[in-house]
Design an enzyme around this catalytic site. Structure first.
Site, PDB file in Angstrom:
ATOM      1  N   TYR A 158       2.556  -2.940  -8.119  1.00 23.17           N
ATOM      2  CA  TYR A 158       2.171  -2.670  -6.729  1.00 23.17           C
ATOM      3  C   TYR A 158       2.841  -1.385  -6.246  1.00 23.17           C
ATOM      4  O   TYR A 158       2.198  -0.504  -5.669  1.00 23.17           O
ATOM      5  CB  TYR A 158       2.566  -3.849  -5.833  1.00 23.17           C
ATOM      6  CG  TYR A 158       2.453  -3.547  -4.358  1.00 23.17           C
ATOM      7  CD1 TYR A 158       1.208  -3.447  -3.749  1.00 23.17           C
ATOM      8  CD2 TYR A 158       3.592  -3.345  -3.572  1.00 23.17           C
ATOM      9  CE1 TYR A 158       1.101  -3.151  -2.396  1.00 23.17           C
ATOM     10  CE2 TYR A 158       3.492  -3.054  -2.226  1.00 23.17           C
ATOM     11  CZ  TYR A 158       2.241  -2.958  -1.635  1.00 23.17           C
ATOM     12  OH  TYR A 158       2.136  -2.651  -0.299  1.00 23.17           O
ATOM     13  N   SER A 193       3.798   2.551   1.129  1.00 25.37           N
ATOM     14  CA  SER A 193       4.794   1.481   1.260  1.00 25.37           C
ATOM     15  C   SER A 193       6.154   2.017   0.848  1.00 25.37           C
ATOM     16  O   SER A 193       6.243   2.891  -0.029  1.00 25.37           O
ATOM     17  CB  SER A 193       4.420   0.313   0.341  1.00 25.37           C
ATOM     18  OG  SER A 193       5.479  -0.624   0.286  1.00 25.37           O
TER      19      SER A 193
HETATM   20  N1  LIG Z   1       2.745  -6.322   4.968  1.00 22.67           N
HETATM   21  C1  LIG Z   1       3.638  -5.556   4.370  1.00 22.67           C
HETATM   22  O1  LIG Z   1       4.827  -5.932   4.224  1.00 22.67           O
HETATM   23  C2  LIG Z   1       3.288  -4.172   3.912  1.00 22.67           C
HETATM   24  C3  LIG Z   1       4.339  -3.273   3.639  1.00 22.67           C
HETATM   25  C4  LIG Z   1       4.047  -1.987   3.208  1.00 22.67           C
HETATM   26  C5  LIG Z   1       2.731  -1.604   3.049  1.00 22.67           C
HETATM   27  N2  LIG Z   1       1.716  -2.488   3.299  1.00 22.67           N
HETATM   28  C6  LIG Z   1       0.347  -2.030   3.095  1.00 22.67           C
HETATM   29  O2  LIG Z   1      -0.317  -2.091   4.340  1.00 22.67           O
HETATM   30  C7  LIG Z   1      -1.707  -2.275   4.122  1.00 22.67           C
HETATM   31  C8  LIG Z   1      -2.206  -3.379   5.016  1.00 22.67           C
HETATM   32  O3  LIG Z   1      -1.560  -4.588   4.635  1.00 22.67           O
HETATM   33  P1  LIG Z   1      -1.306  -5.782   5.672  1.00 22.67           P
HETATM   34  O4  LIG Z   1       0.135  -6.062   5.662  1.00 22.67           O
HETATM   35  O5  LIG Z   1      -1.982  -5.503   6.953  1.00 22.67           O
HETATM   36  O6  LIG Z   1      -2.007  -6.963   4.871  1.00 22.67           O
HETATM   37  P2  LIG Z   1      -3.200  -7.952   5.265  1.00 22.67           P
HETATM   38  O7  LIG Z   1      -2.950  -8.533   6.604  1.00 22.67           O
HETATM   39  O8  LIG Z   1      -3.354  -8.836   4.088  1.00 22.67           O
HETATM   40  O9  LIG Z   1      -4.464  -6.982   5.383  1.00 22.67           O
HETATM   41  C9  LIG Z   1      -5.041  -6.396   4.254  1.00 22.67           C
HETATM   42  C10 LIG Z   1      -6.352  -5.764   4.666  1.00 22.67           C
HETATM   43  O10 LIG Z   1      -6.939  -5.164   3.500  1.00 22.67           O
HETATM   44  C11 LIG Z   1      -8.254  -5.695   3.349  1.00 22.67           C
HETATM   45  N3  LIG Z   1      -8.614  -5.841   1.952  1.00 22.67           N
HETATM   46  C12 LIG Z   1      -7.955  -6.563   1.006  1.00 22.67           C
HETATM   47  N4  LIG Z   1      -8.644  -6.522  -0.142  1.00 22.67           N
HETATM   48  C13 LIG Z   1      -9.757  -5.775   0.102  1.00 22.67           C
HETATM   49  C14 LIG Z   1     -10.858  -5.382  -0.687  1.00 22.67           C
HETATM   50  N5  LIG Z   1     -10.991  -5.751  -1.975  1.00 22.67           N
HETATM   51  N6  LIG Z   1     -11.827  -4.615  -0.125  1.00 22.67           N
HETATM   52  C15 LIG Z   1     -11.712  -4.240   1.178  1.00 22.67           C
HETATM   53  N7  LIG Z   1     -10.712  -4.581   1.972  1.00 22.67           N
HETATM   54  C16 LIG Z   1      -9.738  -5.342   1.440  1.00 22.67           C
HETATM   55  C17 LIG Z   1      -8.229  -7.043   4.008  1.00 22.67           C
HETATM   56  O11 LIG Z   1      -9.562  -7.409   4.325  1.00 22.67           O
HETATM   57  P3  LIG Z   1     -10.002  -8.980   4.489  1.00 22.67           P
HETATM   58  O12 LIG Z   1      -8.905  -9.616   5.300  1.00 22.67           O
HETATM   59  O13 LIG Z   1     -11.281  -8.867   5.243  1.00 22.67           O
HETATM   60  O14 LIG Z   1     -10.107  -9.525   3.122  1.00 22.67           O
HETATM   61  C18 LIG Z   1      -7.349  -6.780   5.213  1.00 22.67           C
HETATM   62  O15 LIG Z   1      -8.097  -6.210   6.249  1.00 22.67           O
HETATM   63  C19 LIG Z   1      -1.869  -2.545   2.627  1.00 22.67           C
HETATM   64  O16 LIG Z   1      -2.296  -1.361   2.011  1.00 22.67           O
HETATM   65  C20 LIG Z   1      -0.465  -2.901   2.171  1.00 22.67           C
HETATM   66  O17 LIG Z   1      -0.253  -2.557   0.822  1.00 22.67           O
HETATM   67  C21 LIG Z   1       1.979  -3.755   3.738  1.00 22.67           C
END
Ligand SMILES: NC(=O)c1ccc[n+]([C@@H]2O[C@H](COP(=O)([O-])OP(=O)(O)OC[C@H]3O[C@@H](n4cnc5c(N)ncnc54)[C@H](OP(=O)(O)O)[C@@H]3O)[C@@H](O)[C@H]2O)c1
Length: 246
Positions: free
Chosen positions: A145, A132
């Site tokens: 985080y 991130s």
């Molecule tokens: N959105 C942003 O602004 C952003 C920015 C920078 C980096 N990121 C990073 O990008 C990655 C994906 O995030 P996203 O934005 O796509 O968020 P998201 O839509 O909330 O997706 C998160 C994913 O991680 C899975 N997950 C969460 N807790 C888990 C656990 N305990 N065990 C296994 N799987 C788990 C979820 O599975 P379930 O849905 O099945 O629970 C979901 O598939 C993350 O690492 C986040 O830190 C996000």
């Protein structure tokens, strides 16, 4: 360089957001997918859309990452997307710290360790960790985080030095805010006007570019790299300017 056509790809966090977009993009490129997440219904939907295999796993549980790697079998590509946020002023954000570190950092390291042996002995393969911008630029109210993401970022960069010449690559993809359920789940909305929220497909494109071109890192949006340069070369100026982003 790793071709996705015909590659076996394990994507964590595939049930939602960025991981889901990565799965769809890899399937369109001809990859065979193993998809992991917790929510079985959403995961099976993605598996059906991509012809992939769904494996549910809670990666915050000790041992779950190694179990997932065993169930997935040998893979050519690993994309570590599973993760969660934690927001709020430092000190009021303590709940769930261990689980957050296990999910965002420990599970990533364990998964990479589990798949790397086979990749190394076959002399090919690629790993992408989704870190991130919050792991590279200090962001208020995302202190812990951001530290978990900095750890993942550094892990990938340092491991890349050990993998040189092995035929196996590792990349970090560092997005700014992305329009996914991430913010609802952490309980705090995205409040900035800049950078604007990205579409998850844009991050998926960056992940695919990192795999196919063996890029050490990709920042999305690219212009934010300028902030890294300013912070590295002129930390006091960055400190002053960064208040405007808050
Ligand atoms: N959105 C942003 O602004 C952003 C920015 C920078 C980096 N990121 C990073 O990008 C990655 C994906 O995030 P996203 O934005 O796509 O968020 P998201 O839509 O909330 O997706 C998160 C994913 O991680 C899975 N997950 C969460 N807790 C888990 C656990 N305990 N065990 C296994 N799987 C788990 C979820 O599975 P379930 O849905 O099945 O629970 C979901 O598939 C993350 O690492 C986040 O830190 C996000």
């Amino acid at each position: 360089m790793t071709r996705l056509d015909g590659a076996r790809v394990l994507v964590t966090g595939a049930s939602s957001g960025i991981g889901r977009a990565v799965a769809l993009r890899c399937a369109a490129a001809g990859a065979e997918l193993v998809l992991s997440g917790r929510d079985e219904t959403r995961l099976v939907e993605v598996a059906t859309a991509t012809g992939g295999t769904a494996v549910t796993a809670d990666l915050s549980r000790p041992g779950a990452a190694a179990e997932l790697a065993g169930l997935a079998g040998p893979v050519d590509v690993l994309v570590c997307c599973a993760g969660a946020g934690l927001a709020g002023p430092f000190g009021s954000d303590g709940a769930g710290l261990d689980a957050l570190v296990r999910l965002n950092f420990t599970a990533t390291v364990e998964l990479v360790r589990s798949v790397l042996g086979t990749m190394r002995s076959s002399g090919r393969g690629h790993v992408v960790v989704v870190s991130s911008v919050a792991g590279r630029l200090p962001v208020r109210d995302e202190v812990v985080y951001g530290a978990t993401k900095a750890a993942v970022d550094h892990f990938a960069a340092a491991l890349r030095t050990e993998l040189r010449g092995s035929g196996v690559g590792i990349s970090a993809v560092a997005p700014a805010g992305v329009d996914t359920p991430f913010f609802d789940r952490r309980g705090t909305p995205y409040r900035r006007t800049r950078p604007r929220l990205l579409r998850p497909e844009k991050v998926a494109d960056a992940v695919v570019a990192a795999i196919e071109r063996d890029l050490p890192e990709v920042v999305v949006p690219r212009w934010l790299r300028l902030a890294y340069v300013i912070r590295a070369l002129l930390p006091r100026l960055y400190d002053r300017l960064s208040h405007r982003l808050d």
